[in-house]
Design a protein around this motif. Structure first.
Motif, mmCIF file in Angstrom:
data_model
loop_
_atom_site.group_PDB
_atom_site.id
_atom_site.type_symbol
_atom_site.label_atom_id
_atom_site.label_comp_id
_atom_site.label_asym_id
_atom_site.label_seq_id
_atom_site.Cartn_x
_atom_site.Cartn_y
_atom_site.Cartn_z
ATOM 1 N N UNK A 129 0.844 -1.196 0.000
ATOM 2 C CA UNK A 129 0.000 0.000 0.000
ATOM 3 C C UNK A 129 0.876 1.241 0.000
ATOM 4 N N UNK A 161 0.522 5.587 0.660
ATOM 5 C CA UNK A 161 -0.347 6.488 1.411
ATOM 6 C C UNK A 161 0.006 7.952 1.167
ATOM 7 N N UNK A 176 -0.469 11.400 3.580
ATOM 8 C CA UNK A 176 -0.855 12.013 4.841
ATOM 9 C C UNK A 176 -0.674 13.524 4.726
ATOM 10 N N UNK A 216 2.901 14.143 3.202
ATOM 11 C CA UNK A 216 3.853 13.039 3.245
ATOM 12 C C UNK A 216 3.297 11.848 2.474
ATOM 13 N N UNK A 260 4.218 -5.472 7.021
ATOM 14 C CA UNK A 260 2.788 -5.454 7.325
ATOM 15 C C UNK A 260 2.372 -4.203 8.079
ATOM 16 N N UNK A 261 3.305 -3.580 8.795
ATOM 17 C CA UNK A 261 2.929 -2.401 9.555
ATOM 18 C C UNK A 261 3.963 -1.292 9.499
ATOM 19 N N UNK A 262 5.163 -1.607 9.089
ATOM 20 C CA UNK A 262 6.220 -0.602 9.123
ATOM 21 C C UNK A 262 6.086 0.314 7.917
ATOM 22 N N UNK A 263 5.855 1.592 8.176
ATOM 23 C CA UNK A 263 5.711 2.583 7.123
ATOM 24 C C UNK A 263 7.042 3.304 6.919
ATOM 25 N N UNK A 314 8.286 6.788 5.446
ATOM 26 C CA UNK A 314 7.737 8.074 5.053
ATOM 27 C C UNK A 314 8.704 8.842 4.171
ATOM 28 N N UNK A 315 8.135 9.617 3.261
ATOM 29 C CA UNK A 315 8.927 10.529 2.465
ATOM 30 C C UNK A 315 9.327 11.742 3.278
#
Lengths: 113, 110
Positions: free
Chosen positions: B31, B33, B35, B88, B95-98, B100-101
């Motif tokens: 996925x 995203x 933000x 961002x 599975x959960x670690x994002x 970020x830019x």
């Protein structure tokens, strides 16, 4: 979504002291996380707060500096220990609501003098 | 390792469209995203897209994903002054670690 609150919203602290940040969610969640956002920077994951067991820390972060508690499925704390000016940041908690969506609290703005 | 890059600043006039771009390196992302962070606030999830989609539209927001080029964009139609914020992009490396830019600061001129 979820309602996530953090306390305090901001603080100014003296170097060498410690600050505990609280994160409260309005529903039970399996996974909670703590992030740091240094001034003008992106977000960096500090650790995953595990309920009933020790937190899982990312590379570069250690338990002695950032102890974390997770006593239940709606609450967690992050302590920033023995602070220095380099710890001045925004600290954000987040929760994983579904497999694909993570929501963030409003953040705690910390300034260390 | 994983890396997510964005341009630092974007300035547009009120009523125009804004396009914020993001490039990522992890081809196994599931996925992606977008933000929004307003001054003094936390991060607000705007929208996200599954990696097997090319486009997703949600009111004024359009997300385009080019998996071949590992490029993600967010288009905001009829940009308003209230859209001024830092945006961002993020990808899931697990599975959960994002990841970020660096964030793009959007300034909307009245």
């Amino acid at each position: 979504s979820a309602v996530i609150s953090q306390k305090p919203s901001r603080d100014i602290c003296q170097r060498g002291t410690s600050l505990t940040i609280q994160c409260q969610v309005d529903s039970q969640v399996t996974m909670m996380f703590w992030y740091r956002q240094q001034p003008g920077q992106s977000l960096t994951l500090i650790a995953t707060a595990n309920q009933g067991s020790e937190a899982t820390y990312e590379s570069g972060f250690v338990i002695d500096k950032f102890p974390i508690s997770r006593p239940n499925l709606t609450f967690s704390t992050l302590t920033v220990s023995n602070m220095s000016p380099e710890d001045s940041s925004i600290y954000l908690c987040s929760v994983l609501l579904t497999e694909e969506t993570q929501y963030f609290g409003p953040g705690t703005r910390l300034l260390v003098l | 390792g994983e890396d997510v890059e964005q341009s630092l600043f974007l300035s547009v006039r009120e009523g125009d469209s804004s396009v914020i771009n993001c490039t990522y390196t992890d081809s196994s992302s599931t996925y992606l995203y977008w933000y929004k962070q307003e001054p003094g606030a936390g991060l607000q999830l705007l929208t996200y897209i599954f990696s097997n989609m090319d486009m997703k539209q949600d009111q004024r927001l359009t997300v385009l994903l080019n998996k071949k080029d590992k490029h993600l964009s967010l288009r905001i139609a009829d940009t308003q002054t209230g859209d001024s914020a830092i945006y961002f992009c993020a990808e899931t490396a697990g599975t959960y670690k994002y990841i970020f830019g660096t964030g793009t600061r959007l300034k909307v001129l009245a």
